[in-house]
Design an enzyme around this catalytic site. Structure first.
Site, PDB file in Angstrom:
ATOM      1  N   SER A 179       2.687  -5.102  -5.250  1.00  0.00           N
ATOM      2  CA  SER A 179       1.653  -5.770  -6.047  1.00  0.00           C
ATOM      3  C   SER A 179       1.153  -4.816  -7.130  1.00  0.00           C
ATOM      4  O   SER A 179       0.687  -3.705  -6.828  1.00  0.00           O
ATOM      5  CB  SER A 179       0.505  -6.169  -5.122  1.00  0.00           C
ATOM      6  OG  SER A 179      -0.532  -6.726  -5.869  1.00  0.00           O
ATOM      7  N   GLN A 202       0.824  -1.224   0.000  1.00  0.00           N
ATOM      8  CA  GLN A 202       0.000   0.000   0.000  1.00  0.00           C
ATOM      9  C   GLN A 202       0.855   1.269   0.000  1.00  0.00           C
ATOM     10  O   GLN A 202       0.306   2.381  -0.068  1.00  0.00           O
ATOM     11  CB  GLN A 202      -0.916   0.031   1.236  1.00  0.00           C
ATOM     12  CG  GLN A 202      -1.954  -1.069   1.286  1.00  0.00           C
ATOM     13  CD  GLN A 202      -3.064  -0.907   0.248  1.00  0.00           C
ATOM     14  OE1 GLN A 202      -3.228   0.136  -0.381  1.00  0.00           O
ATOM     15  NE2 GLN A 202      -3.835  -1.959   0.046  1.00  0.00           N
ATOM     16  N   CYS A 226     -10.477  -8.422   1.994  1.00  0.00           N
ATOM     17  CA  CYS A 226     -10.440  -9.813   2.443  1.00  0.00           C
ATOM     18  C   CYS A 226     -11.412 -10.043   3.591  1.00  0.00           C
ATOM     19  O   CYS A 226     -12.092 -11.052   3.645  1.00  0.00           O
ATOM     20  CB  CYS A 226      -9.054 -10.198   2.946  1.00  0.00           C
ATOM     21  SG  CYS A 226      -7.753  -9.629   1.916  1.00  0.00           S
TER      22      CYS A 226
HETATM   23  C1  LIG Z   1      -0.731  -4.408   2.771  1.00  0.00           C
HETATM   24  C2  LIG Z   1      -1.089  -5.499   1.817  1.00  0.00           C
HETATM   25  N1  LIG Z   1      -0.281  -6.550   1.697  1.00  0.00           N
HETATM   26  C3  LIG Z   1      -0.534  -7.554   0.845  1.00  0.00           C
HETATM   27  C4  LIG Z   1      -1.669  -7.540   0.051  1.00  0.00           C
HETATM   28  C5  LIG Z   1      -1.926  -8.688  -0.886  1.00  0.00           C
HETATM   29  O1  LIG Z   1      -1.702  -8.313  -2.214  1.00  0.00           O
HETATM   30  P1  LIG Z   1      -2.272  -9.181  -3.438  1.00  0.00           P
HETATM   31  O2  LIG Z   1      -3.728  -8.883  -3.528  1.00  0.00           O
HETATM   32  O3  LIG Z   1      -1.519  -8.705  -4.618  1.00  0.00           O
HETATM   33  O4  LIG Z   1      -2.001 -10.599  -3.130  1.00  0.00           O
HETATM   34  C6  LIG Z   1      -2.565  -6.466   0.160  1.00  0.00           C
HETATM   35  C7  LIG Z   1      -3.802  -6.435  -0.628  1.00  0.00           C
HETATM   36  O5  LIG Z   1      -4.761  -5.779  -0.273  1.00  0.00           O
HETATM   37  C8  LIG Z   1      -2.259  -5.414   1.059  1.00  0.00           C
HETATM   38  O6  LIG Z   1      -3.060  -4.349   1.185  1.00  0.00           O
END
Ligand SMILES: Cc1ncc(COP(=O)(O)O)c(C=O)c1O
Length: 383
Positions: A199, A178, A326
């Protein structure tokens, strides 16, 4: 339509999509193939890696492509656990991590690793002195998020790095999913950071592409073994169009990054200041400016569950989340708010507005008008 759910995912940029399409059509070779088509694809991958490395100020050999933030986070934690098992079994994470870190730590715990969790203050900031007390001879990794995705707190990565400088054998991983491009890289990619996760779909890139920064000299076991791609560290045929278009999205992310940060902050603060005037609104994002993420605002309306508000806003074509994407579907209240000591009843009201540089003040005004209408309607219903 107003899209205020950019921390869940962003719309792919048109030119990024074009790059994806063009690369898929023109560079059909497998980068591992010996022939010309393979070589062309390999050259393109190399250029993409170099572009991203230059932007981050790291070496291209220190970047690895993965399938997303979740894989990058899993790789660092599990890869460290496998690699360093002979030296120790203790893992430290914070209480405000993304599930891709907390669930991975839980899995490792079930396999015999010991997991310690660093507490946070009422504003959600990692307690650095508590971290120092948790470190022991068996500690193999410390993993902390840079910007928490649910509430939008900037964590004290420089201070944590300072503490960890005294413990050079411990891996230090930051989850920058983020944070990258949202706040200056120098605020979190310190010389003490060994690994950092990114990501592409969070910055207008395609889904299914992640990046892992892996500092030269650190040791990590591969999770995907097989054909030896990614310098024998992550096997599987490279996602050439995904990677090439992600490199473009990465470059665009950093264009006028300061201006974009200011623009997001302006809108975020405008919503925060005005929403806070509604009598039943409770703000969860931190009040202290220096720890506020520029693009995330978390608050609730007393007595209204977050999902009810999300759907009521959706009926007006406004899209937000209940904290993280999530936890939304699982109807879980925010684990970050829980860690901050917010009572469950209050935490259940939380919604998250997450912006990007394309959002406008006019959208924020429209959002506030609709929010006020809903606020007053719910107040009447609740008596
Ligand atoms: C802080 C953080 N880490 C990891 C992820 C996971 O990323 P990805 O959706 O690409 O697996 C997210 C996704 O919302 C996130 O906000």
């Amino acid at each position: 339509m107003i899209y205020f759910d950019n921390s869940a995912t962003t719309a792919i940029d048109k030119s990024v999509l074009e790059t994806y399409k063009r690369t898929s059509e023109r560079f059909i070779g497998n980068p591992s193939s010996l022939h010309r088509l393979g070589e062309q694809a390999g050259v393109l991958l190399d250029k993409s890696r170099e572009q991203i490395a230059t932007q981050l100020g790291v070496k291209k050999e220190e970047l690895f492509f993965t399938s997303g933030g979740t894989e990058s986070n899993n790789w660092v934690l599990k890869g460290t656990a496998i690699e360093k098992r002979p030296f120790g079994n203790h893992i430290i994470i914070s209480s405000v991590e993304h599930p891709s870190v907390t669930e991975t730590a839980k899995q490792l715990e079930s396999l015999g690793f010991e997991v310690s969790v660093i507490p946070v203050s009422k504003s959600g900031v990692i307690d650095v002195s508590a971290l120092e007390k948790l470190i022991k001879a068996e500690t193999i990794i410390v993993s902390t998020v840079v910007i928490n995705s649910e509430v939008g707190i900037i964590q004290p990565i420089k201070e944590i790095s300072e503490v960890l400088t005294k413990y050079p054998s411990i891996h230090y991983h930051v989850d920058a999913v983020q944070a990258v491009g949202k706040i200056p890289t120098t605020d979190w990619l310190t010389s003490r950071v060994d690994f950092a996760s990114f990501s592409a779909h969070k910055f207008h890139g395609p889904r299914g592409v992640g990046i892992l920064y892996w500092k030269k000299g650190c040791k990590l076991a591969p999770l995907l073994t097989g054909g030896g791609q990614e310098n024998n560290k992550r096997s599987t045929t490279e996602n050439t169009p995904g990677i090439v278009s992600s490199a473009r999205a990465f470059r665009l992310l950093f264009e006028d990054a300061d201006l974009k940060e200011k623009q997001m902050r302006r809108i975020r603060n405008y919503i925060a200041e005005n929403a806070a005037k509604f009598p039943n609104v409770v703000m969860f994002s931190p009040e202290t400016k220096s720890i506020q993420a520029p693009h995330i605002l978390c608050f609730g309306i007393k007595g209204i569950r977050g999902e009810v508000l999300v759907h009521a806003l959706e009926d007006k074509e406004i899209f937000v989340s209940t904290t993280s994407a999530c936890s939304s579907k699982k109807k879980m209240s925010s684990s970050t708010l829980h860690a901050m000591g917010v009572p469950s009843k209050e935490a259940e009201t939380a919604i998250r507005v997450s912006l990007d540089e394309r959002n406008t003040l006019a959208e924020a005004e429209q959002f506030l008008i609709v929010l006020k209408q809903l606020h007053d309607k719910f107040e009447k219903i609740n008596g």
